[in-house]
Each structure stands twice: as structure tokens, then as C-alpha cells.
Design a protein around this motif. Structure first.
Motif, PDB file in Angstrom:
ATOM      1  N   GLY A  61      52.938 -41.440  26.750  1.00  0.00           N
ATOM      2  CA  GLY A  61      52.144 -40.589  27.632  1.00  0.00           C
ATOM      3  C   GLY A  61      52.979 -39.595  28.409  1.00  0.00           C
ATOM      4  O   GLY A  61      52.443 -38.624  28.954  1.00  0.00           O
ATOM      5  N   ASP A  62      54.288 -39.821  28.506  1.00  0.00           N
ATOM      6  CA  ASP A  62      55.158 -38.797  29.079  1.00  0.00           C
ATOM      7  C   ASP A  62      55.161 -37.610  28.127  1.00  0.00           C
ATOM      8  O   ASP A  62      55.352 -37.763  26.918  1.00  0.00           O
ATOM      9  CB  ASP A  62      56.584 -39.320  29.252  1.00  0.00           C
ATOM     10  N   ALA A  63      54.952 -36.428  28.662  1.00  0.00           N
ATOM     11  CA  ALA A  63      54.835 -35.240  27.822  1.00  0.00           C
ATOM     12  C   ALA A  63      55.763 -34.151  28.324  1.00  0.00           C
ATOM     13  O   ALA A  63      56.140 -34.114  29.497  1.00  0.00           O
ATOM     14  CB  ALA A  63      53.390 -34.738  27.816  1.00  0.00           C
ATOM     15  N   LEU A  64      56.124 -33.276  27.411  1.00  0.00           N
ATOM     16  CA  LEU A  64      57.002 -32.145  27.744  1.00  0.00           C
ATOM     17  C   LEU A  64      56.439 -30.880  27.127  1.00  0.00           C
ATOM     18  O   LEU A  64      56.181 -30.825  25.919  1.00  0.00           O
ATOM     19  CB  LEU A  64      58.418 -32.379  27.220  1.00  0.00           C
ATOM     20  N   THR A  65      56.249 -29.881  27.961  1.00  0.00           N
ATOM     21  CA  THR A  65      55.904 -28.541  27.493  1.00  0.00           C
ATOM     22  C   THR A  65      57.110 -27.648  27.713  1.00  0.00           C
ATOM     23  O   THR A  65      57.610 -27.545  28.836  1.00  0.00           O
ATOM     24  CB  THR A  65      54.694 -27.975  28.248  1.00  0.00           C
ATOM     25  N   SER A  66      57.603 -27.029  26.650  1.00  0.00           N
ATOM     26  CA  SER A  66      58.713 -26.086  26.756  1.00  0.00           C
ATOM     27  C   SER A  66      58.144 -24.678  26.710  1.00  0.00           C
ATOM     28  O   SER A  66      57.500 -24.294  25.735  1.00  0.00           O
ATOM     29  CB  SER A  66      59.716 -26.298  25.615  1.00  0.00           C
ATOM     30  N   LEU A  67      58.372 -23.935  27.784  1.00  0.00           N
ATOM     31  CA  LEU A  67      57.842 -22.583  27.918  1.00  0.00           C
ATOM     32  C   LEU A  67      58.985 -21.589  27.783  1.00  0.00           C
ATOM     33  O   LEU A  67      59.531 -21.103  28.769  1.00  0.00           O
ATOM     34  CB  LEU A  67      57.143 -22.415  29.274  1.00  0.00           C
ATOM     35  N   GLY A  68      59.363 -21.325  26.552  1.00  0.00           N
ATOM     36  CA  GLY A  68      60.384 -20.330  26.272  1.00  0.00           C
ATOM     37  C   GLY A  68      59.754 -19.153  25.568  1.00  0.00           C
ATOM     38  O   GLY A  68      58.641 -18.717  25.904  1.00  0.00           O
ATOM     39  N   SER A  69      60.443 -18.605  24.572  1.00  0.00           N
ATOM     40  CA  SER A  69      59.858 -17.525  23.780  1.00  0.00           C
ATOM     41  C   SER A  69      58.599 -18.001  23.079  1.00  0.00           C
ATOM     42  O   SER A  69      57.665 -17.236  22.844  1.00  0.00           O
ATOM     43  CB  SER A  69      60.872 -17.013  22.748  1.00  0.00           C
ATOM     44  N   THR A  70      58.591 -19.292  22.724  1.00  0.00           N
ATOM     45  CA  THR A  70      57.402 -19.923  22.156  1.00  0.00           C
ATOM     46  C   THR A  70      56.982 -21.073  23.067  1.00  0.00           C
ATOM     47  O   THR A  70      57.677 -21.408  24.032  1.00  0.00           O
ATOM     48  CB  THR A  70      57.674 -20.449  20.736  1.00  0.00           C
ATOM     49  N   LEU A  71      55.847 -21.688  22.755  1.00  0.00           N
ATOM     50  CA  LEU A  71      55.300 -22.768  23.567  1.00  0.00           C
ATOM     51  C   LEU A  71      55.238 -24.026  22.708  1.00  0.00           C
ATOM     52  O   LEU A  71      54.549 -24.041  21.686  1.00  0.00           O
ATOM     53  CB  LEU A  71      53.907 -22.376  24.071  1.00  0.00           C
ATOM     54  N   THR A  72      55.971 -25.053  23.086  1.00  0.00           N
ATOM     55  CA  THR A  72      55.931 -26.305  22.343  1.00  0.00           C
ATOM     56  C   THR A  72      55.466 -27.429  23.257  1.00  0.00           C
ATOM     57  O   THR A  72      55.766 -27.438  24.459  1.00  0.00           O
ATOM     58  CB  THR A  72      57.305 -26.673  21.750  1.00  0.00           C
ATOM     59  N   VAL A  73      54.733 -28.375  22.686  1.00  0.00           N
ATOM     60  CA  VAL A  73      54.297 -29.550  23.437  1.00  0.00           C
ATOM     61  C   VAL A  73      54.719 -30.795  22.678  1.00  0.00           C
ATOM     62  O   VAL A  73      54.684 -30.840  21.450  1.00  0.00           O
ATOM     63  CB  VAL A  73      52.778 -29.557  23.680  1.00  0.00           C
ATOM     64  N   LYS A  74      55.135 -31.818  23.413  1.00  0.00           N
ATOM     65  CA  LYS A  74      55.528 -33.093  22.828  1.00  0.00           C
ATOM     66  C   LYS A  74      55.058 -34.199  23.748  1.00  0.00           C
ATOM     67  O   LYS A  74      55.076 -34.048  24.966  1.00  0.00           O
ATOM     68  CB  LYS A  74      57.047 -33.176  22.650  1.00  0.00           C
TER      69      LYS A  74
END
Length: 403
Positions: free
Chosen positions: A214-227
Motif C-alpha cells: 500500500g505504500d506508493a510512489l509517484t515520480s513527477l519528472g519529465s514523465t509521470l510514473t506510479v508504483k
């Protein structure tokens, strides 16, 4: 004991040296544009520049190196590891089927001189070792590696060009010692180990310290990734969903083509700061955008023909930016909802890394739409995650995961 993490991401190359406790001791960065990010010559120049910047007292005590790079980026090389095809970029829209990436590269090998398929991380590790490097579970995933069975998918095992595919090892595996000439050139410990790396977004998850399902990470760089941390793999190629095997758990997620690259088409840094401050994140924008830099989307809608939706465009730039940020937040929410529908746990908290994590209005807007706490990670650089990988800090203890 010190370990070096190298990150070759979408907006630049970065280095981080961590001590045995996993905490950063030194960091360096080099910025580049989207064209340079897909140019092996620029990768080599950046690698040299990062190694040259290491303080001598740290370089002499360097125990291990691990690096991360953009997921799925690959190139065919000749026997001397010189690229002989264009780089296949991570964002290239391709059919969601095993072998599509290899077939794309083969179609660009007009002279039929290919001897190796190397992902960006593999190519850079080959430079560190002075010989061809294996790939890892994470970088090989989009090319068709099966992280459950730990082998190339059957379609690729039967492919006429199967011999081009690299061997694949676990992230963090020992690959060998640093090339002696390279160590001497940059004043690094000649006994320094090179360890198999990972992808940039997975390295960011290691840096963030995701610990429980349930711990999640959104990376907001040139693209958007979710994990999101899951106890089982979540895989759905038709949705652009994949899972990275990480110790005793899995990181399930996907990567959208939306993100900071869209914002850069319309605003510079000063404008983003100024206009963002004038946005009320507690109120919805009336604009219904799906912000993309160009045609084609990978996740949460896997559609190579999807067109950006950026109209109507208001004359007021603050209103336009509000619509863009809200559109990206909707993509993020849709991504986590899709993962949950496929069997991943719902996010219990969302960590945020990347340049977008420094925008408080965007953070507040996202928290309202996601309905869970959204916080900036203490260590947001993927290079920190790669350094921790080099130290052997791949995953939390099983007892902690089960809590």
C-alpha cells in the motif's frame, strides 16, 4: 565503506555516494535535454563527468557502484559495443507483446551487424566493466523478460535473433570489478565492485524507502510514473501495467507519457513558480485535459494513437496551468485505480519524488483528489536508491512487510 549510485534519467544524470548507513555523503548532477537523454555519446560524456567529479578521498574508498537508467531504453551494438541502430526510447509506442522492442531494433539494423542488445543500463555497465555486461530483472522487463519464471518469455527464446539478448541477473548482483584503466583514470579504488542495477523509477522507490503493501510512489519528472508495493505481481500489458520483483515483494506500476515535459512546452521555471502560487488547489478547474507532449500514451491508457487533450485553452495562464496540473492528477488517480482493479492494494500513502514534489499547490491538489496523505520523500534522487542497491539494501525484512 562507501557506495556510488549513478542515475541516468529523463532530465539528467546524477551521482550519489552513500556511507554504510545508506545516508548520502556527496551528490552531483548534470542536466540534459530530451535529445541528449537518448544519445549514447551523451551517456558516455555524462558518465565520465560524474566519475571525474568524485572527491578523491571518497573515490579512494569506493566499495561498490550500481546504476539505474530509463526503463526499456535499448540499442543494438556491434561486437565492440558501438551502437549501430538508433536508440529505442522508453517512451516509444509499440504493440504490447513480447518481442516488439527487439523487432523494432532489428528493423533499424540495416547493415545486419548487430551482436548485442543492450539496455541503457547494460551499455553503461559495460563501460564500467570494460566488457559486455548482463542485464537485470528490471531493465530487461519491457524487452520481454519474465520476472516470475526468471527467464526470457517463450516468444523471445524461439526468436531468430535470440542470441542478441543479454543474460539477466538479479538487481544488486555482483558483475565484476571496475575496469582497471577506468579506476586509474578517475582515482577510484581498483577493487571497487560493479553491481547490477535497476530502472530509474525503481531506484527512486528504493531511495524513498517504501516499506509496506500500500505504500506508493509517484515520480513527477519529465514523465509521470506510479508504483505501489504489492505482495504479488500485477501484470497487464494491454494496460501498460508491469511489476518489478524486489526482494520478497513486488513494485507494481506503470508510466504515463504525461508529466513535466508537457509543462515545459508552455512554461519556464519562473512562470511555473509564479503561476502555481496563484492556484487554489482546493477548487476544481473546469478544464478537462489529458496532457500529453505528443500523440501516444502508455499508462493508464495503453493507446499509441491517443491524442493530447489540451483545449479549450484559456487566455489566463494561471487557469491554463491549473487545468494541466489537474489533468495530470487525474491521470495519477486513474493509474492507482487501475492497479487496484487488477489486484494491487489501494495506496495507503503516496510518496512523491521528482521536480513536481517541490510544487506545494500541485501536492495539495493531488492529495485532495487521491484521498490519502501525499508527502515529499526525504531522499528523492534515484541515485540515492542505486547507491543503497550497491550496498545490498534491496528490500525491507519480511517481518516488516507482513505488518
Amino acid at each position: 565503506m562507501h557506495a556510488l549510485g549513478l542515475d541516468f534519467g529523463t532530465s539528467g544524470a546524477r551521482a550519489c555516494i552513500c556511507g554504510a548507513d545508506g545516508e548520502p555523503r556527496w551528490q552531483w548532477r548534470i542536466e540534459w535535454n530530451s535529445r541528449q537523454a537518448m544519445d549514447p555519446q551523451c551517456w558516455q560524456q555524462a558518465l565520465d563527468a560524474l566519475l571525474a567529479a568524485i572527491p578523491p578521498e571518497l573515490g579512494a574508498t569506493l566499495h561498490a557502484i550500481a546504476l539505474d537508467a530509463t526503463s526499456g531504453t535499448a540499442v543494438l551494438t556491434d561486437s565492440a559495443l558501438h551502437p549501430i541502430t538508433p536508440v529505442l526510447p522508453y517512451f516509444q509506442p509499440l504493440p504490447a507483446q513480447p518481442g516488439a522492442r527487439l523487432d523494432w531494433l532489428l528493423a533499424h539494423d540495416t547493415a545486419q551487424q548487430a551482436r548485442h542488445l543492450l539496455h541503457q543500463a547494460d551499455w553503461l555497465n559495460s563501460r564500467l566493466l570494460g566488457r559486455p555486461a548482463p542485464s537485470d530483472w528490471h531493465n530487461a522487463l519491457k524487452t520481454g523478460y519474465d520476472p516470475v519464471r526468471l527467464e526470457w518469455q517463450e516468444v523471445l527464446q524461439q526468436h531468430p535473433a535470440r542470441k542478441l539478448l543479454p543474460d539477466v541477473v538479479a538487481p544488486g548482483s555482483l558483475l565484476g570489478r571496475l575496469d582497471a584503466a577506468l579506476a586509474q583514470r578517475f582515482g577510484l579504488d581498483p577493487a571497487c565492485e560493479v553491481r547490477a542495477g535497476t530502472t530509474d523509477s525503481t531506484a527512486a522507490a528504493l531511495a524513498a524507502g517504501l516499506l509496506r503493501p500500500g505504500d506508493a510512489l509517484t515520480s513527477l519528472g519529465s514523465t509521470l510514473t506510479v508504483k505501489v508495493v504489492s505482495l504479488r505481481p500485477i501484470v497487464s500489458p494491454i494496460h501498460g501495467v508491469y511489476s518489478h520483483r524486489l526482494g520478497e515483494f513486488w513494485l507494481a506500476g506503470g508510466a504515463s507519457n504525461s508529466g513535466g515535459a508537457v509543462l515545459r512546452q508552455f512554461f519556464d521555471d519562473a512562470q511555473l513558480r509564479d503561476y502555481s502560487c496563484r492556484i487554489d488547489p482546493l477548487h476544481d478547474s473546469p478544464l478537462d485535459y489529458y496532457p500529453l507532449p505528443a500523440r501516444g500514451e502508455r499508462f493508464p491508457r495503453h493507446d499509441p494513437q491517443l491524442e493530447p487533450r489540451l483545449t479549450p485553452r484559456p487566455t489566463e495562464p494561471v487557469a491554463f496551468l491549473h487545468g494541466l496540473l489537474q489533468g495530470m492528477a487525474h491521470i495519477e488517480r486513474e493509474g492507482y485505480q487501475l492497479l487496484e482493479s487488477l489486484g494491487a492494494p489501494p495506496p495507503r500513502r503516496v510518496f512523491t519524488a521528482g521536480g513536481g514534489s517541490r510544487n506545494p499547490q500541485w501536492m495539495a491538489l493531488r492529495e485532495r483528489l487521491l484521498g490519502v496523505p501525499v508527502t515529499t520523500v526525504e531522499h528523492s534522487e534515484a541515485a540515492t536508491g542505486s547507491a543503497r542497491l550497491a550496498l545490498g539494501r534491496l528490500a525491507p525484512p519480511a517481518a516488516l512487510i507482513a505488518e
